[in-house]
Write a protein that holds these residues in place. Structure first.
Motif, PDB file in Angstrom:
ATOM      1  N   VAL A  80     -51.460  -5.559 -19.810  1.00 39.47           N
ATOM      2  CA  VAL A  80     -50.250  -4.843 -19.450  1.00 39.47           C
ATOM      3  C   VAL A  80     -49.899  -5.232 -18.029  1.00 39.47           C
ATOM      4  O   VAL A  80     -50.455  -4.722 -17.067  1.00 39.47           O
ATOM      5  N   GLU A  83     -44.611  -7.847 -15.715  1.00 37.82           N
ATOM      6  CA  GLU A  83     -43.438  -8.282 -16.478  1.00 37.82           C
ATOM      7  C   GLU A  83     -43.175  -7.389 -17.693  1.00 37.82           C
ATOM      8  O   GLU A  83     -42.032  -7.141 -18.049  1.00 37.82           O
ATOM      9  N   LEU A  84     -44.246  -6.898 -18.310  1.00 36.42           N
ATOM     10  CA  LEU A  84     -44.089  -6.010 -19.468  1.00 36.42           C
ATOM     11  C   LEU A  84     -43.408  -4.709 -19.033  1.00 36.42           C
ATOM     12  O   LEU A  84     -42.499  -4.214 -19.701  1.00 36.42           O
ATOM     13  N   ILE A  85     -43.837  -4.190 -17.892  1.00 34.47           N
ATOM     14  CA  ILE A  85     -43.294  -2.917 -17.403  1.00 34.47           C
ATOM     15  C   ILE A  85     -41.847  -3.087 -16.932  1.00 34.47           C
ATOM     16  O   ILE A  85     -40.959  -2.325 -17.331  1.00 34.47           O
ATOM     17  N   GLY A  87     -39.744  -5.544 -17.595  1.00 34.09           N
ATOM     18  CA  GLY A  87     -38.905  -5.958 -18.717  1.00 34.09           C
ATOM     19  C   GLY A  87     -38.564  -4.787 -19.625  1.00 34.09           C
ATOM     20  O   GLY A  87     -37.401  -4.593 -19.996  1.00 34.09           O
ATOM     21  N   SER A  88     -39.577  -3.999 -19.992  1.00 32.49           N
ATOM     22  CA  SER A  88     -39.338  -2.881 -20.908  1.00 32.49           C
ATOM     23  C   SER A  88     -38.402  -1.846 -20.281  1.00 32.49           C
ATOM     24  O   SER A  88     -37.546  -1.274 -20.962  1.00 32.49           O
ATOM     25  N   THR A  89     -38.572  -1.596 -18.982  1.00 31.78           N
ATOM     26  CA  THR A  89     -37.729  -0.622 -18.294  1.00 31.78           C
ATOM     27  C   THR A  89     -36.275  -1.098 -18.249  1.00 31.78           C
ATOM     28  O   THR A  89     -35.342  -0.333 -18.527  1.00 31.78           O
ATOM     29  N   LEU A  90     -36.114  -2.374 -17.914  1.00 41.31           N
ATOM     30  CA  LEU A  90     -34.775  -2.967 -17.859  1.00 41.31           C
ATOM     31  C   LEU A  90     -34.123  -2.916 -19.241  1.00 41.31           C
ATOM     32  O   LEU A  90     -32.951  -2.521 -19.396  1.00 41.31           O
ATOM     33  N   ALA A 130     -33.573 -15.516 -18.371  1.00 46.95           N
ATOM     34  CA  ALA A 130     -34.847 -14.804 -18.242  1.00 46.95           C
ATOM     35  C   ALA A 130     -36.043 -15.696 -17.866  1.00 46.95           C
ATOM     36  O   ALA A 130     -36.831 -15.315 -16.996  1.00 46.95           O
ATOM     37  N   PRO A 131     -36.201 -16.892 -18.485  1.00 49.43           N
ATOM     38  CA  PRO A 131     -37.361 -17.719 -18.106  1.00 49.43           C
ATOM     39  C   PRO A 131     -37.356 -18.086 -16.620  1.00 49.43           C
ATOM     40  O   PRO A 131     -38.413 -18.125 -15.987  1.00 49.43           O
ATOM     41  N   LEU A 133     -36.026 -16.281 -14.179  1.00 49.10           N
ATOM     42  CA  LEU A 133     -36.386 -15.066 -13.447  1.00 49.10           C
ATOM     43  C   LEU A 133     -37.889 -14.815 -13.525  1.00 49.10           C
ATOM     44  O   LEU A 133     -38.514 -14.397 -12.554  1.00 49.10           O
ATOM     45  N   ARG A 134     -38.438 -15.108 -14.706  1.00 44.94           N
ATOM     46  CA  ARG A 134     -39.875 -14.897 -14.895  1.00 44.94           C
ATOM     47  C   ARG A 134     -40.683 -15.782 -13.946  1.00 44.94           C
ATOM     48  O   ARG A 134     -41.612 -15.314 -13.288  1.00 44.94           O
ATOM     49  N   LEU A 137     -40.360 -14.527 -10.422  1.00 43.21           N
ATOM     50  CA  LEU A 137     -41.203 -13.338 -10.265  1.00 43.21           C
ATOM     51  C   LEU A 137     -42.663 -13.748 -10.053  1.00 43.21           C
ATOM     52  O   LEU A 137     -43.349 -13.234  -9.171  1.00 43.21           O
TER      53      LEU A 137
END
Lengths: 144, 141
Positions: A80, A83-85, A87-90, A130-131, A133-134, A137
């Motif tokens: 976890v 990025e998971l947090i 991304g999911s929030t966004l 997105a890639p 931005l990833r 990040l």
């Protein structure tokens, strides 16, 4: 055959989204709206979808390979991360804002009107950047 | 309107059956954002045929069912800036998180995946908070 199976799967998915009313943005926002006139439909959709899916996961260890060949997906490492947090929030905020997530956005293209095409176009644009931005990040995290 | 939950359940069972077919036949996790995103950002050029076939199915079945319903109103907001901002957020967010309501929600929770469960908690909280702000807080202020 892979494409035929995928078409059947997509058809079931699209039909399910359609009859469940999940392409109605008011029903989705109504479920998220715990302070308003709460609409429980989405919970039934989720619950209903999880039942056959759980059976399918339970069947995986009994089969050597998928019907069309290849291999079953590996269990992802239970990581976890940031990025998971983020991304999911966004995603959740956008979902609440418009009442659409990727599946229903596609399923409703034929009858939702221009607004749904605009939503999907914006979503695809987001997916394309997105890639980049990833990796940005990742770079910042590595630098800190 | 009282039958909404029944149709929700029926629709959910159809969605889950679709996911079961995709897993048991093709050996893949049915996630709408991943199937679409892998096509548009070029990261998953292989498997493009099955991805496209899946998306055609998603689009086509509502077309076939639509005549049975007559009209279906999606009640989408008329504000194009909201639609565009929301779309971009959904696109970026689902790809960063590697999944959406179908991948993390349906397929993840059903295999008790920690990532799927955590993701679902966060997108529901964020969605609920957003609806609370836009439907209640702003009007109340």
């Amino acid at each position: 055959m892979r494409a035929v199976y995928a078409f059947v799967a997509g058809g079931l998915f699209g039909a399910g989204l359609f009859v469940s009313g999940m392409t109605d943005t008011l029903k989705v926002q109504g479920w998220l709206d715990v302070f308003g006139d709460w609409d429980p439909t989405l919970a039934f959709v989720m619950g209903g979808a999880i039942i056959p899916m759980a059976i399918a996961w339970a069947l995986v260890p009994r089969r050597l390979t998928p019907l069309a060949g290849g291999a079953f997906p590996n269990r992802p490492t239970p990581q976890v991360g940031r990025e998971l947090i983020i991304g999911s929030t966004l995603f959740g905020a956008g979902w609440g804002l418009a009442g659409l997530c990727p599946g229903p956005a596609i399923a409703s293209l034929s009858y939702g009107g221009a607004a749904h095409w605009v939503f999907v176009a914006a979503m695809l644009a987001g997916m394309v950047v997105a890639p980049g931005l990833r990796s940005e990040l990742d770079r910042r995290v590595a630098r800190d | 309107m009282e039958q909404d939950w029944i149709w929700g359940l029926i629709g959910g069972l159809l969605i889950g059956t679709g996911g079961a077919v995709y897993l048991l036949a093709n050996g893949r996790v049915m996630g709408a954002s991943g199937i679409l995103g892998g096509l548009v950002d070029g990261s998953e050029r292989h498997h493009w045929r099955e991805r496209t076939a899946f998306l055609v199915g998603v689009l086509l079945l509502p077309v076939l069912l639509y005549p049975l319903y007559g009209t279906v109103d999606t009640h989408i907001t008329e504000s194009w800036p909201v639609i565009i901002v929301a779309g971009v957020m959904v696109g970026i967010g689902t790809r960063l998180a590697n999944g959406c309501t179908s991948g993390h929600g349906v397929c993840g929770i059903s295999r008790l995946s920690l990532r799927g469960i955590v993701s679902t908690v966060f997108y529901i909280l964020a969605g609920g908070l957003t609806v609370a702000v836009f439907r209640h807080l702003l009007e109340w202020i």
